[in-house]
Design an enzyme around this catalytic site. Sequence first.
Site, PDB file in Angstrom:
ATOM      1  CB  SER A   1       9.500  -9.194   1.869  1.00  0.00           C
ATOM      2  OG  SER A   1       8.469  -8.282   1.565  1.00  0.00           O
TER       3      SER A   1
ATOM      4  CD  GLU B   1      17.793   3.876  -3.793  1.00  0.00           C
ATOM      5  OE1 GLU B   1      17.440   4.453  -4.825  1.00  0.00           O
ATOM      6  OE2 GLU B   1      18.803   4.158  -3.121  1.00  0.00           O
TER       7      GLU B   1
ATOM      8  CG  ASP C   1      11.080  -6.929  -7.176  1.00  0.00           C
ATOM      9  OD1 ASP C   1      10.965  -6.184  -6.191  1.00  0.00           O
ATOM     10  OD2 ASP C   1      11.003  -6.496  -8.347  1.00  0.00           O
ATOM     11  CB  SER C   2       5.803  -9.731  -7.118  1.00  0.00           C
ATOM     12  OG  SER C   2       5.597  -9.253  -5.809  1.00  0.00           O
TER      13      SER C   2
ATOM     14  N   GLY D   1      -2.401  -5.268  -1.997  1.00  0.00           N
ATOM     15  CA  GLY D   1      -1.972  -4.580  -3.217  1.00  0.00           C
ATOM     16  C   GLY D   1      -3.095  -4.425  -4.236  1.00  0.00           C
ATOM     17  CE1 TYR D   2      -1.569  -1.130  -8.634  1.00  0.00           C
ATOM     18  CE2 TYR D   2       0.122  -2.391  -7.510  1.00  0.00           C
ATOM     19  CZ  TYR D   2      -0.298  -1.228  -8.100  1.00  0.00           C
ATOM     20  OH  TYR D   2       0.550  -0.156  -8.176  1.00  0.00           O
TER      21      TYR D   2
ATOM     22  CE  LYS E   1      -2.688 -13.250  -4.474  1.00  0.00           C
ATOM     23  NZ  LYS E   1      -2.243 -12.089  -3.727  1.00  0.00           N
TER      24      LYS E   1
ATOM     25  CG  HIS F   1       2.127 -13.274  -9.129  1.00  0.00           C
ATOM     26  ND1 HIS F   1       0.954 -13.412  -8.407  1.00  0.00           N
ATOM     27  CD2 HIS F   1       2.746 -12.187  -8.601  1.00  0.00           C
ATOM     28  CE1 HIS F   1       0.872 -12.442  -7.511  1.00  0.00           C
ATOM     29  NE2 HIS F   1       1.943 -11.691  -7.608  1.00  0.00           N
ATOM     30  NE  ARG F   2       4.327 -13.296  -3.598  1.00  0.00           N
ATOM     31  CZ  ARG F   2       3.343 -12.460  -3.907  1.00  0.00           C
ATOM     32  NH1 ARG F   2       2.082 -12.802  -3.706  1.00  0.00           N
ATOM     33  NH2 ARG F   2       3.603 -11.270  -4.411  1.00  0.00           N
TER      34      ARG F   2
HETATM   35  P1  IMP Z   1       7.896  -5.001  -4.309  1.00  0.00           P
HETATM   36  O1  IMP Z   1       8.151  -6.320  -4.973  1.00  0.00           O
HETATM   37  O2  IMP Z   1       8.103  -5.066  -2.832  1.00  0.00           O
HETATM   38  O3  IMP Z   1       8.616  -3.904  -4.997  1.00  0.00           O
HETATM   39  O4  IMP Z   1       6.351  -4.681  -4.414  1.00  0.00           O
HETATM   40  C1  IMP Z   1       5.539  -5.278  -5.335  1.00  0.00           C
HETATM   41  C2  IMP Z   1       4.158  -4.671  -5.312  1.00  0.00           C
HETATM   42  O5  IMP Z   1       3.427  -5.335  -6.343  1.00  0.00           O
HETATM   43  C3  IMP Z   1       3.382  -4.922  -4.052  1.00  0.00           C
HETATM   44  O6  IMP Z   1       3.495  -3.906  -3.120  1.00  0.00           O
HETATM   45  C4  IMP Z   1       1.948  -5.027  -4.577  1.00  0.00           C
HETATM   46  O7  IMP Z   1       1.418  -3.781  -4.722  1.00  0.00           O
HETATM   47  C5  IMP Z   1       2.114  -5.591  -5.959  1.00  0.00           C
HETATM   48  N1  IMP Z   1       1.870  -7.037  -5.876  1.00  0.00           N
HETATM   49  C6  IMP Z   1       2.788  -8.022  -5.883  1.00  0.00           C
HETATM   50  N2  IMP Z   1       2.203  -9.217  -5.709  1.00  0.00           N
HETATM   51  C7  IMP Z   1       0.894  -8.963  -5.571  1.00  0.00           C
HETATM   52  C8  IMP Z   1      -0.222  -9.819  -5.327  1.00  0.00           C
HETATM   53  O8  IMP Z   1      -0.148 -11.040  -5.161  1.00  0.00           O
HETATM   54  N3  IMP Z   1      -1.409  -9.177  -5.248  1.00  0.00           N
HETATM   55  C9  IMP Z   1      -1.562  -7.845  -5.385  1.00  0.00           C
HETATM   56  N4  IMP Z   1      -0.557  -7.016  -5.578  1.00  0.00           N
HETATM   57  C10 IMP Z   1       0.672  -7.575  -5.680  1.00  0.00           C
END
Ligand code: IMP
Length: 199
Positions: A14, A46, A75-76, A159-160, A181, A186-187
């Site tokens: 990542s 990508e 991926d989340s 993030g969110y 947290k 979820h993680r």
């Molecule tokens: P990707 O998996 O790198 O495509 O990005 C996933 C996106 O989901 C992240 O950049 C965050 O914006 C959001 N996200 C994933 N996990 C979390 C979290 O634990 N907290 C807040 N936002 C999350």
Amino acid sequence: MARKLTERKIVVASHNRGKVVEIAELLRPFGIQPVSAAELNLPEPEETETTFTGNALLKARAAAEASGLPSLSDDSGLAVTALGGDPGIYSARWAGPERDFDLAMQKVEDALQEKGATDRSARFICALALCWPDGETAVFEGKVEGDLVWPPRGTNGFGYDPVFVATGRKITFGEMDPAEKHAMSHRADAFRQLLAACL
Ligand code: IMP
């Protein structure tokens, strides 16, 4: 039965610092040394798949192939019920090229307002994929349910996090102590499954 991870050095596939930090904390008790894809200058593939699991596998495979080490990818994203699961796998992209999550949270809120949505339920979803250099993989999906608040609250996490309140809690992930947290996210859910199967 999933293969056990016996190697002590793995790549965290990542380029997202927030995720790398959280994953490193989850791995620390097992004596596993994570090195990030960014530190190894690995290219960021990508994300062309249509599911969290598909994209997690794609990222883990690319990092294992490029580094010759076992790799762990995440991926989340945030899936909002009233938005049909959006932003979902596009959660990072809603933040634009500058990765501006104030903007992304505002877009989610605007979309809910436009719909006149009263259902503010949402969930964070996380797919964790492990890939060995010989191509063997294992993938696990976790989630945490909650509701969205507005305006955003708190400066912890990433993030969110500032708009997400997990079911049964009053404070956002952005206001929560990181350890709290990490215990319920979820993680953490996906990691518990990975732990039971592979560690
Ligand atoms: P990707 O998996 O790198 O495509 O990005 C996933 C996106 O989901 C992240 O950049 C965050 O914006 C959001 N996200 C994933 N996990 C979390 C979290 O634990 N907290 C807040 N936002 C999350």
